[in-house]
Design a protein around this motif. Sequence first.
Motif, PDB file in Angstrom:
ATOM      1  N   MET A   1       0.853  -1.291   0.010  1.00  0.00           N
ATOM      2  CA  MET A   1      -0.089  -0.156  -0.093  1.00  0.00           C
ATOM      3  C   MET A   1       0.979   1.204   0.113  1.00  0.00           C
ATOM      4  N   LYS A   2       0.518   2.038  -0.868  1.00  0.00           N
ATOM      5  CA  LYS A   2       1.504   3.365  -1.041  1.00  0.00           C
ATOM      6  C   LYS A   2       0.996   4.168   0.183  1.00  0.00           C
ATOM      7  N   PRO A   3       2.200   4.764   0.866  1.00  0.00           N
ATOM      8  CA  PRO A   3       2.087   5.564   2.086  1.00  0.00           C
ATOM      9  C   PRO A   3       1.399   6.824   1.605  1.00  0.00           C
ATOM     10  N   LYS A   4       0.668   7.365   2.665  1.00  0.00           N
ATOM     11  CA  LYS A   4       0.001   8.731   2.523  1.00  0.00           C
ATOM     12  C   LYS A   4       1.097   9.660   2.671  1.00  0.00           C
ATOM     13  N   ILE A   5       2.035   9.641   3.782  1.00  0.00           N
ATOM     14  CA  ILE A   5       3.092  10.748   4.284  1.00  0.00           C
ATOM     15  C   ILE A   5       4.384   9.744   4.436  1.00  0.00           C
ATOM     16  N   SER A   6       5.474  10.352   3.784  1.00  0.00           N
ATOM     17  CA  SER A   6       6.676   9.845   4.066  1.00  0.00           C
ATOM     18  C   SER A   6       7.452  10.750   5.033  1.00  0.00           C
ATOM     19  N   VAL A   7       8.085  10.192   6.000  1.00  0.00           N
ATOM     20  CA  VAL A   7       8.568  11.155   7.131  1.00  0.00           C
ATOM     21  C   VAL A   7      10.100  10.998   6.914  1.00  0.00           C
ATOM     22  N   SER A  29      -2.005   8.311  14.469  1.00  0.00           N
ATOM     23  CA  SER A  29      -3.229   7.667  14.524  1.00  0.00           C
ATOM     24  C   SER A  29      -3.176   7.375  12.787  1.00  0.00           C
ATOM     25  N   LEU A  30      -2.783   8.228  11.931  1.00  0.00           N
ATOM     26  CA  LEU A  30      -2.750   7.974  10.747  1.00  0.00           C
ATOM     27  C   LEU A  30      -1.647   6.742  10.333  1.00  0.00           C
ATOM     28  N   LYS A  31      -1.886   5.306  10.168  1.00  0.00           N
ATOM     29  CA  LYS A  31      -1.137   4.489  10.103  1.00  0.00           C
ATOM     30  C   LYS A  31      -0.336   4.386   8.570  1.00  0.00           C
ATOM     31  N   GLU A  32      -0.926   5.052   7.451  1.00  0.00           N
ATOM     32  CA  GLU A  32      -0.324   4.849   6.385  1.00  0.00           C
ATOM     33  C   GLU A  32       0.818   5.742   6.048  1.00  0.00           C
ATOM     34  N   ILE A  33       1.776   5.562   6.701  1.00  0.00           N
ATOM     35  CA  ILE A  33       2.956   6.269   6.754  1.00  0.00           C
ATOM     36  C   ILE A  33       4.259   5.375   6.483  1.00  0.00           C
ATOM     37  N   GLU A  34       5.484   6.041   6.109  1.00  0.00           N
ATOM     38  CA  GLU A  34       6.708   5.369   6.210  1.00  0.00           C
ATOM     39  C   GLU A  34       7.732   6.048   6.765  1.00  0.00           C
ATOM     40  N   ILE A  35       8.660   5.908   7.526  1.00  0.00           N
ATOM     41  CA  ILE A  35       9.504   6.478   8.272  1.00  0.00           C
ATOM     42  C   ILE A  35      11.033   6.201   7.901  1.00  0.00           C
ATOM     43  N   ILE A  36      11.546   7.204   7.311  1.00  0.00           N
ATOM     44  CA  ILE A  36      12.951   7.227   6.370  1.00  0.00           C
ATOM     45  C   ILE A  36      13.848   7.774   7.418  1.00  0.00           C
ATOM     46  N   CYS A  37      14.764   6.874   8.065  1.00  0.00           N
ATOM     47  CA  CYS A  37      15.765   7.466   9.022  1.00  0.00           C
ATOM     48  C   CYS A  37      16.997   7.572   8.279  1.00  0.00           C
ATOM     49  N   ILE A  38      17.737   8.579   7.924  1.00  0.00           N
ATOM     50  CA  ILE A  38      19.081   8.719   7.368  1.00  0.00           C
ATOM     51  C   ILE A  38      20.106   8.761   8.347  1.00  0.00           C
ATOM     52  N   ASN A  39      20.858   7.533   8.486  1.00  0.00           N
ATOM     53  CA  ASN A  39      21.834   7.541   9.517  1.00  0.00           C
ATOM     54  C   ASN A  39      23.176   8.335   8.942  1.00  0.00           C
ATOM     55  N   ASP A  40      23.210   9.592   9.235  1.00  0.00           N
ATOM     56  CA  ASP A  40      24.447  10.488   8.876  1.00  0.00           C
ATOM     57  C   ASP A  40      25.643  10.270   9.286  1.00  0.00           C
ATOM     58  N   GLY A  41      26.369   9.129   9.309  1.00  0.00           N
ATOM     59  CA  GLY A  41      27.553   8.747   9.859  1.00  0.00           C
ATOM     60  C   GLY A  41      27.626   8.985  11.464  1.00  0.00           C
ATOM     61  N   LYS A  82       7.973   7.466  -0.964  1.00  0.00           N
ATOM     62  CA  LYS A  82       7.047   6.867  -1.830  1.00  0.00           C
ATOM     63  C   LYS A  82       5.700   7.616  -1.488  1.00  0.00           C
ATOM     64  N   GLY A  83       5.674   8.396  -0.435  1.00  0.00           N
ATOM     65  CA  GLY A  83       4.406   8.945   0.188  1.00  0.00           C
ATOM     66  C   GLY A  83       3.756  10.254  -0.847  1.00  0.00           C
ATOM     67  N   GLU A  84       2.713  10.316  -0.772  1.00  0.00           N
ATOM     68  CA  GLU A  84       1.688  11.430  -1.471  1.00  0.00           C
ATOM     69  C   GLU A  84       2.406  12.819  -1.012  1.00  0.00           C
ATOM     70  N   TYR A  85       2.491  12.646   0.340  1.00  0.00           N
ATOM     71  CA  TYR A  85       3.207  14.113   1.051  1.00  0.00           C
ATOM     72  C   TYR A  85       4.541  13.664   1.743  1.00  0.00           C
ATOM     73  N   ILE A  86       5.398  14.681   1.860  1.00  0.00           N
ATOM     74  CA  ILE A  86       6.548  14.523   2.579  1.00  0.00           C
ATOM     75  C   ILE A  86       6.666  15.448   3.909  1.00  0.00           C
ATOM     76  N   SER A  87       7.160  14.710   4.948  1.00  0.00           N
ATOM     77  CA  SER A  87       7.272  15.660   6.435  1.00  0.00           C
ATOM     78  C   SER A  87       8.787  15.340   6.634  1.00  0.00           C
ATOM     79  N   PHE A  88       9.280  16.553   6.885  1.00  0.00           N
ATOM     80  CA  PHE A  88      10.733  16.622   7.515  1.00  0.00           C
ATOM     81  C   PHE A  88      10.773  16.568   8.996  1.00  0.00           C
ATOM     82  N   VAL A  89      11.385  15.779   9.815  1.00  0.00           N
ATOM     83  CA  VAL A  89      11.488  15.803  11.031  1.00  0.00           C
ATOM     84  C   VAL A  89      12.686  15.898  11.655  1.00  0.00           C
ATOM     85  N   ASP A  90      13.108  16.306  12.634  1.00  0.00           N
ATOM     86  CA  ASP A  90      14.359  16.321  13.143  1.00  0.00           C
ATOM     87  C   ASP A  90      14.296  15.412  14.310  1.00  0.00           C
ATOM     88  N   ALA A  91      15.519  14.861  14.606  1.00  0.00           N
ATOM     89  CA  ALA A  91      15.569  13.617  15.320  1.00  0.00           C
ATOM     90  C   ALA A  91      15.403  13.736  16.797  1.00  0.00           C
TER      91      ALA A  91
END
Length: 454
Positions: A1-7, A29-41, A82-91
Amino acid sequence: MKPKISVIIPVFNDEEYIGRCLKSLINQSLKEIEIICINDGSNDNSLEIIEGYKNKDDRIQIISQNNQGAGISRNNGMKFAKGEYISFVDADDWLESDSFEKLYANAIANDSEMVLFNSIEHGINGSTRERIYMPADESVDYNNFVFDYNYEKKLVMNKMFVIWSKIYKTSFLKENNLEFYNHKIFNDVQFHIESMLLAKRISYLPEILYHYNRANENSLQTKATLSNNKIIIFDVFKGVKDFLIKQDYYDEFKQNFAQFMVVESRANLLKTNDEFKNDYYDKLRSEFIKMNFNPATLNKFPFGLYSFYMWVLNCENYSNFSLFNTKIGKDDFELDEINEFSLNDDESVDGEIKQQEIILSQDRLFLFNLEHQLNRKNKHIKNLNNKINILEERNEKLKDNLTTSKSNNIKLKNKNQALINKNKELRKLIQEYESSTSWKITKPLRKTSNMLKK
């Protein structure tokens, strides 16, 4: 299933905070998300912590790279999103559990390219500060309300340069080739300005959903204060100006851009560690001379901003600036004290010829200081006059009320006197009637009548 939001979360040595951040995302509460963690060294336990969460939730992805900074990390995250929308979150930050559900609903209802929302800043010792884009208007249905930068131009260059209190439509970012610049800090400033100007359908959810952690002593912003990285802001200014010119926004935003540069330059001078203030000030002064603002632009500056700009132009180094800045706040500033300052008499700085109408002589600088003091005192007098006017208005209303009360009192007295006079007349008539012959003759009859009634 395509995620609605990519974090997308850049992670660099955030072992103390990343767990809290991921919990706030996993429990959305919105379950259709993906969480992309960029481990920056990272060289602490950040990666192990992320892997532990990934083993429990397959919505988490991990991308590892050598340390390249938050900007490049976000760009790499967007390549996988792959999400329809993108959210940028600080760790080191976190969100309310219903944030994405509300934001996605607003975005879909408005077909938004960008959704703005509010945040709260957490400082040291438990202090907090709300960061609000615009006051909520109760008459507006925000699920049916879109705008572009023309609706509120202050949003383009208003110090709210963060990208984490917005979500972006993925197709909008790709179509406009929007990416982050490879700056160690300030990499979100130009991204914010460009996206705000290019978006045609912006919406707003006037709720506080994001928690911004300012108490993190290991954050990039904190480390930048303890280094000479603040000087990067001048590269950002150049990048923003080039974009404004290329996209034909410069004439429209020339005044905003001028004030943006001076405001941010001043803020970063204050935040720079004392060890690096001299270097930062030298660069700042050189850039101010290159800015070459015309009088029309300068005259529109707020007085405090104009003052700062002029002080920098006329103080050769940070020591002189600091001394003058201290002296100018005194009310007993004397003319001979101006001689303590060693103003620059060279004809050029960094090869740039000074404009004589901008660079002040010592006498003109002293007069400028007097103007500053007079302006400050005039504002105080103006405030006092406003208070006096308010008191006078209240006094006039009280006088009117008193006059009305006196008038009403006189009317009541007149009515009372009329009743007294009428009462006297009635008593006189009664006396005359009782003394009349007819009253006396009928007295026995009245007694008989009264007896019969009993």
